[in-house]
Every structure is written in C-alpha cells, then in structure tokens.
Design a protein around this motif. Structure first.
Motif, PDB file in Angstrom:
ATOM      1  N   LYS A   1       7.686   6.978   0.083  1.00 37.91           N
ATOM      2  CA  LYS A   1       7.322   8.392   0.270  1.00 37.91           C
ATOM      3  C   LYS A   1       8.582   9.254   0.386  1.00 37.91           C
ATOM      4  O   LYS A   1       9.565   8.847   1.001  1.00 37.91           O
ATOM      5  CB  LYS A   1       6.453   8.548   1.523  1.00 37.91           C
TER       6      LYS A   1
ATOM      7  N   LYS B   1       1.151  -6.035   0.846  1.00 36.59           N
ATOM      8  CA  LYS B   1       0.639  -6.462   2.139  1.00 36.59           C
ATOM      9  C   LYS B   1      -0.875  -6.724   2.033  1.00 36.59           C
ATOM     10  O   LYS B   1      -1.488  -6.221   1.108  1.00 36.59           O
ATOM     11  CB  LYS B   1       0.940  -5.397   3.197  1.00 36.59           C
TER      12      LYS B   1
ATOM     13  N   TYR C   1       4.874   3.030   2.172  1.00 37.65           N
ATOM     14  CA  TYR C   1       5.442   4.129   2.964  1.00 37.65           C
ATOM     15  C   TYR C   1       6.932   4.306   2.686  1.00 37.65           C
ATOM     16  O   TYR C   1       7.464   5.400   2.797  1.00 37.65           O
ATOM     17  CB  TYR C   1       5.130   3.936   4.460  1.00 37.65           C
TER      18      TYR C   1
ATOM     19  N   ASP D   1      -3.116  -3.151   9.505  1.00 35.41           N
ATOM     20  CA  ASP D   1      -3.276  -2.336   8.298  1.00 35.41           C
ATOM     21  C   ASP D   1      -2.196  -1.238   8.216  1.00 35.41           C
ATOM     22  O   ASP D   1      -1.706  -0.933   7.126  1.00 35.41           O
ATOM     23  CB  ASP D   1      -4.675  -1.695   8.303  1.00 35.41           C
TER      24      ASP D   1
ATOM     25  N   GLU E   1      -6.341   9.463   9.747  1.00 32.60           N
ATOM     26  CA  GLU E   1      -7.181   9.656   8.570  1.00 32.60           C
ATOM     27  C   GLU E   1      -8.508  10.224   9.032  1.00 32.60           C
ATOM     28  O   GLU E   1      -8.991   9.857  10.105  1.00 32.60           O
ATOM     29  CB  GLU E   1      -7.416   8.336   7.826  1.00 32.60           C
TER      30      GLU E   1
HETATM   31  C1  BG6 Z   1      -2.927   1.429   3.063  1.00 31.58           C
HETATM   32  C2  BG6 Z   1      -3.985   1.022   4.045  1.00 31.58           C
HETATM   33  O1  BG6 Z   1      -1.849   0.537   3.137  1.00 31.58           O
HETATM   34  O2  BG6 Z   1      -2.495   2.732   3.354  1.00 31.58           O
HETATM   35  C3  BG6 Z   1      -5.136   2.013   4.033  1.00 31.58           C
HETATM   36  O3  BG6 Z   1      -4.462  -0.271   3.735  1.00 31.58           O
HETATM   37  C4  BG6 Z   1      -4.645   3.430   4.177  1.00 31.58           C
HETATM   38  O4  BG6 Z   1      -6.072   1.708   5.038  1.00 31.58           O
HETATM   39  C5  BG6 Z   1      -3.500   3.716   3.241  1.00 31.58           C
HETATM   40  O5  BG6 Z   1      -5.720   4.307   3.923  1.00 31.58           O
HETATM   41  C6  BG6 Z   1      -2.872   5.060   3.545  1.00 31.58           C
HETATM   42  O6  BG6 Z   1      -1.923   5.372   2.571  1.00 31.58           O
HETATM   43  P1  BG6 Z   1      -1.510   6.887   2.318  1.00 31.58           P
HETATM   44  O7  BG6 Z   1      -0.430   6.793   1.306  1.00 31.58           O
HETATM   45  O8  BG6 Z   1      -2.751   7.582   1.839  1.00 31.58           O
HETATM   46  O9  BG6 Z   1      -1.070   7.421   3.635  1.00 31.58           O
END
Ligand code: BG6
Length: 491
Positions: free
Chosen positions: A192, A158, A189, A245, A226
């Motif tokens: 996971k 993406k 995701y 995002d 985050e």
């Molecule tokens: C990414 C986003 O796809 O996923 C980021 O572009 C984000 O902004 C990240 O920080 C988060 O991924 P994870 O696996 O750390 O939750």
C-alpha cells in the motif's frame, strides 16, 4: 532490465483471490507496459476442467471497467485475455504439472528467440494445505531450464500456518525445495502506498527524527476497521479469526515499519533485519491488555459452527522492550462489521509540558497516517483560533493525496508487489525469520482462544465494537480529542 520469456502461472486460477486480485493486478501491469506481449505468457492452473475461453469468460467481468467501458478499454481486455492459457490438473500429481511444463516450454521456445532467458513465476492463490505438494510438483516438473538461464520464483499468500509450529513446519517443507530468494511471502499491506511511505516519512525528514521515541510519543494505534462482516467467507474466517486474518500479519508489519530503527541501507536484507529486531523485542502479551469481540449474527452464517468462539474483533496492546519504545503502548485494533471502513496509524504525542494555553482542553498533537480510504497524512496541532481573541483551537496540517496529487492513480498493492517479484526485489515481502517472530508473539494467546479459555464479547454489527475496547484504549493512555474531526478535503 531483464528480457526473454516470462511465464506467469496463477495456481488456483478460478478461485476468488485470483479473480479479484491476481488477474486484475496482472491486467494493470499489462496496460502500463510491464508485461510486454512478445515476452509474457500467463497460465491459469486449477483442478476444474474448463477451456481457455471459459477461464477468459470468468475473468472478463473482473477486468472490464464497471461503468461505461470505452471500445479501447474493451479491446485491451480482449488482448490481455488472449495472453492467458488454461491448464487443468490436480495439485498433487505429476501429470498436470508435466503438462503445464510442456505448455510453458512451448511458449518459451516461441518467444525466446534472442538470449533465451527463462523466467518462471508461480503465484499460489491456493489454501496453504496444498503449498507443500504444489511446491514439490513445481520443483519436480516445472523449474526453469538451467541451460537457458533465468529464474523460478514462487509467491505464497497468507495464511502461512495457524500458529508458530505449523508455520515453521510449512517454512521447513518449502525451504527444502526452494531457497529463500526464490520465495515471496506476500502481505498485501506492504504494497500500500502509505505503508511504503513510512520509511521515507520517518527517515527522510528532520521533523520526525528527534520526536519518534518514548520521550515524546505517548501511544500508537494501528487500526483496521471494516463495515461489513465475513460476507460468505465465514467458513475460511472461522478457522482463523481476526488476529490471524489481520493483526498477526497486516497490522504487525505496519507496526514494524513504525517502530524499527533506521536500516543501514534500503537493501531488502537491511530493512528486514530491522523489522525482525522489533518483533523480537515485543514482550509477551498481557491478558489485561486484550479485548476480543464477536459481532451478533456472525454465527447465523451457515458455514460458521453454532458454538464458534472465533473473534471478529480484537484490540491487543503490544509493548516493545527497547531503548526507543519502553513504556509506549502499541495498540493494534481490527474488527469486522463495525461502523466504518478505514485503516490508519495514529501516533499520539504527550502533553505539552508547562502548558500556558490550556492545551489539554484542545487535545494532544497527533500524526495520523490514513492508509485507506482517502489516503492522507495529517498532523493534528493546536493553533490560535483566527480572530480577535487569544484562544486556541485544534486544527491540522493536511497532506491529502487526492488533493495534493490530483490525477495520479495510486497503484493497487498487488500490482506493485507482483512487479517486485518479477524484478526480484524482496524488500516488501516477509522473510522466514520475520514470519517466525510474528507467530511467536501471538501463538500463546491464539492457543488459549482456540481452547475456549478466552472468549469474545458480543457487539452489535455497525457499532464501534465492545465498549471494553474503548476502556482499554483509555487505560493504555490514549486521550480522545473531543469536538474535533478531520474531514478529508473535497476536490
Ligand atoms: C485480507 C483479509 O488479507 O485483507 C480480509 O483476509 C480483509 O479479511 C482484507 O478484508 C482487507 O484488505 P484491504 O486491502 O481491503 O484493506
């Protein structure tokens, strides 16, 4: 399993994504024996003119364990790095790709002694603006040679477009060059552990089957938080914003798995058919059910324009118009620079009817799936307070992975997904119609934000986000449990 030569080409090899995610994931697969050195060769491709060793030097720091690497670990890193070759070239001219093809073919010739299978995996760790030209170059210069058998697959990251129209345009361009089974649209995701567990949890347990519907569930939250800002990615982020995002892809994919009907089987097409149905049943977003935020200080980043209207926080309520979910709000919430870092799904049940225990005071039943950190599934429920009195208290049934699966390493999302691409399993990848349906949901809202009609509210970095988001949550029906907090068990 297939054998024969396997060439993995990482395009954009010197970029952030490749260094931080793609190569480390390949390294872990290598360590676990999934990339046998007698079959596999890895190619890095990018514009920068550097040598093999220079690329290796750049990658080393991302592969060696941060603290106290053992001699064995250092040796593993070196052996892995030796599998990597670098080819430099542009993304839109044939010269570089012809050279790449030559390198791949030489390696295939060397390793392909037995049955001569040629497997070529192209991982596009690149901005989407170059996808069409890169795909065209791959198609023109680098396809697997048909007389050898095997396959060519491309993995794309993406953002797949910026709205419905651009995404469809991109899909059409790529679709002219590759068939859908050759295209792997990655959404990490879906790799996971706890996201993958959703199917099992929902469809392999009698507990959940009768409860998972509008009769019992009051509201569902899917939350991503985050505790850091855009951290040097401001330039990229500002063009996209938090909805593109995180929400339109990661959270929406999770929503599909929470809401979909049981697929006919575990075949990728069956699963993806059900996900598309959910997306197509989502009603247009109502303005009153959106809160946008932008943290104070976001615009101090020199790569972000002073007048930026880009949200770094959003709460959006989605409503699924079908028999199972009519009336149940799905609250998607994502934010940067908040007071904590976590991702979770929170399914809140309705109040107990004919309550004789004043349960309301204790709070509602909830099933929480904590995606990260401290992966867990816990069910909040009311129990008798231990002791002589007949009083009640909120407690939980807790499946915390760190405690229950001690010594088990949970694989990184990228590791698992790259392995799927090698095995040809598209179950955890986004199909074209799924992508289209997901853009359809958010495009009207996104256009209004882009045109400055919908403005984000300011919020303090390190806070919960705008207070209006909590009010929206309450309005949607979520009831917070006071005086209860889940504490992940310590080992
Ligand atoms: C990414 C986003 O796809 O996923 C980021 O572009 C984000 O902004 C990240 O920080 C988060 O991924 P994870 O696996 O750390 O939750």
């Amino acid at each position: 399993p297939e054998t024969g030569s396997l060439s993995i080409v990482v395009l954009g090899a010197s970029g952030d994504l490749a260094k931080k995610k793609t190569f480390p994931a390949l390294f872990h697969l290598y360590l676990q024996g999934f990339l046998p050195p007698d079959e596999v060769h890895i190619f890095g491709y990018a514009r920068t003119k550097i040598s093999d060793d220079e690329l290796r030097n750049r990658l080393r720091g991302y592969l060696v364990p941060k603290k106290g690497a053992s001699p064995q670990q250092l040796e593993d890193v070196e052996k892995f790095l030796q599998l990597i070759k670098y080819v430099s070239g542009s993304y839109d001219s044939e010269d570089g790709f012809r050279l790449l093809d030559k390198e791949i073919s030489e390696h295939e010739y060397l390793k392909n002694s037995v049955e001569g299978l040629s497997r070529r995996l192209f991982y596009l760790a690149l901005p989407p603006s170059v996808y069409p030209s890169v795909c065209k170059m791959i198609k023109t210069c680098c396809m697997n040679k048909s007389d050898l058998g095997g396959w060519t697959r491309v993995v794309v990251e993406k953002p797949f477009g910026k709205d419905l129209e651009s995404a469809e345009e991109l899909s059409t361009e790529i679709g002219k060059l590759f068939e859908e089974p050759q295209i792997y649209r990655i959404d990490h995701y879906l790799g996971k552990e706890l996201v993958q567990n959703l199917l099992v949890l929902r469809f392999a347990n009698r507990f959940f089957l009768p409860l998972w519907n509008r009769d019992n569930i009051d509201n569902v939250q899917i939350v991503f938080r985050e505790d850091f800002g855009t951290d040097g990615r401001g330039g990229y982020f500002d063009q996209y914003g938090i909805i593109r995002d995180i929400i339109q892809n990661h959270l929406l994919q999770v929503l599909c798995l929470v809401a979909m009907e049981k697929p006919v089987s575990l075949r990728p097409e069956h699963i993806r058919d059900e996900k598309v149905k959910v997306l197509e049943s989502v009603l247009p977003i109502n303005d009153d059910e959106v809160v946008l935020g932008q943290y104070e200080g976001y615009k101090d980043d020199p790569t972000v324009p002073d007048e930026s209207n880009t949200p770094t926080f959003a709460t959006v309520v989605l409503r699924i118009h079908n028999e199972r979910w009519e009336g149940v709000p799905f609250i998607l919430k994502a934010g940067k620079a908040l007071n904590s870092r976590k991702a979770e799904i929170r399914v809140q049940f309705k109040d107990v009817p004919g309550d004789i225990f004043k349960c309301k005071k204790q709070g509602r039943n909830e099933c929480v799936i904590r995606l990260q950190p401290s992966e867990a599934i816990y069910m909040k429920l009311t129990v008798k307070q231990p002791g002589l009195e007949m009083s009640t208290v909120q407690s939980e049934l807790d499946l915390s992975y760190g405690q229950r699966y001690q010594g088990v390493t949970i694989p990184e999302a990228y590791e698992r997904l790259i392995l799927d691409t090698i095995r040809g399993d598209q179950q955890h990848f986004v199909r074209r119609d799924e992508l289209k349906a997901s853009w359809q949901i958010f495009t009207p809202l996104l256009h209004r934000i882009d045109e400055g009609e919908f403005k984000p509210l300011p919020y303090k970095p390190g806070s919960r986000g705008p207070a209006e988001a909590d009010q929206l949550l309450e309005k949607a029906g979520y009831v917070q449990t006071h005086g209860y907090i889940w504490i992940p068990p310590t080992l």
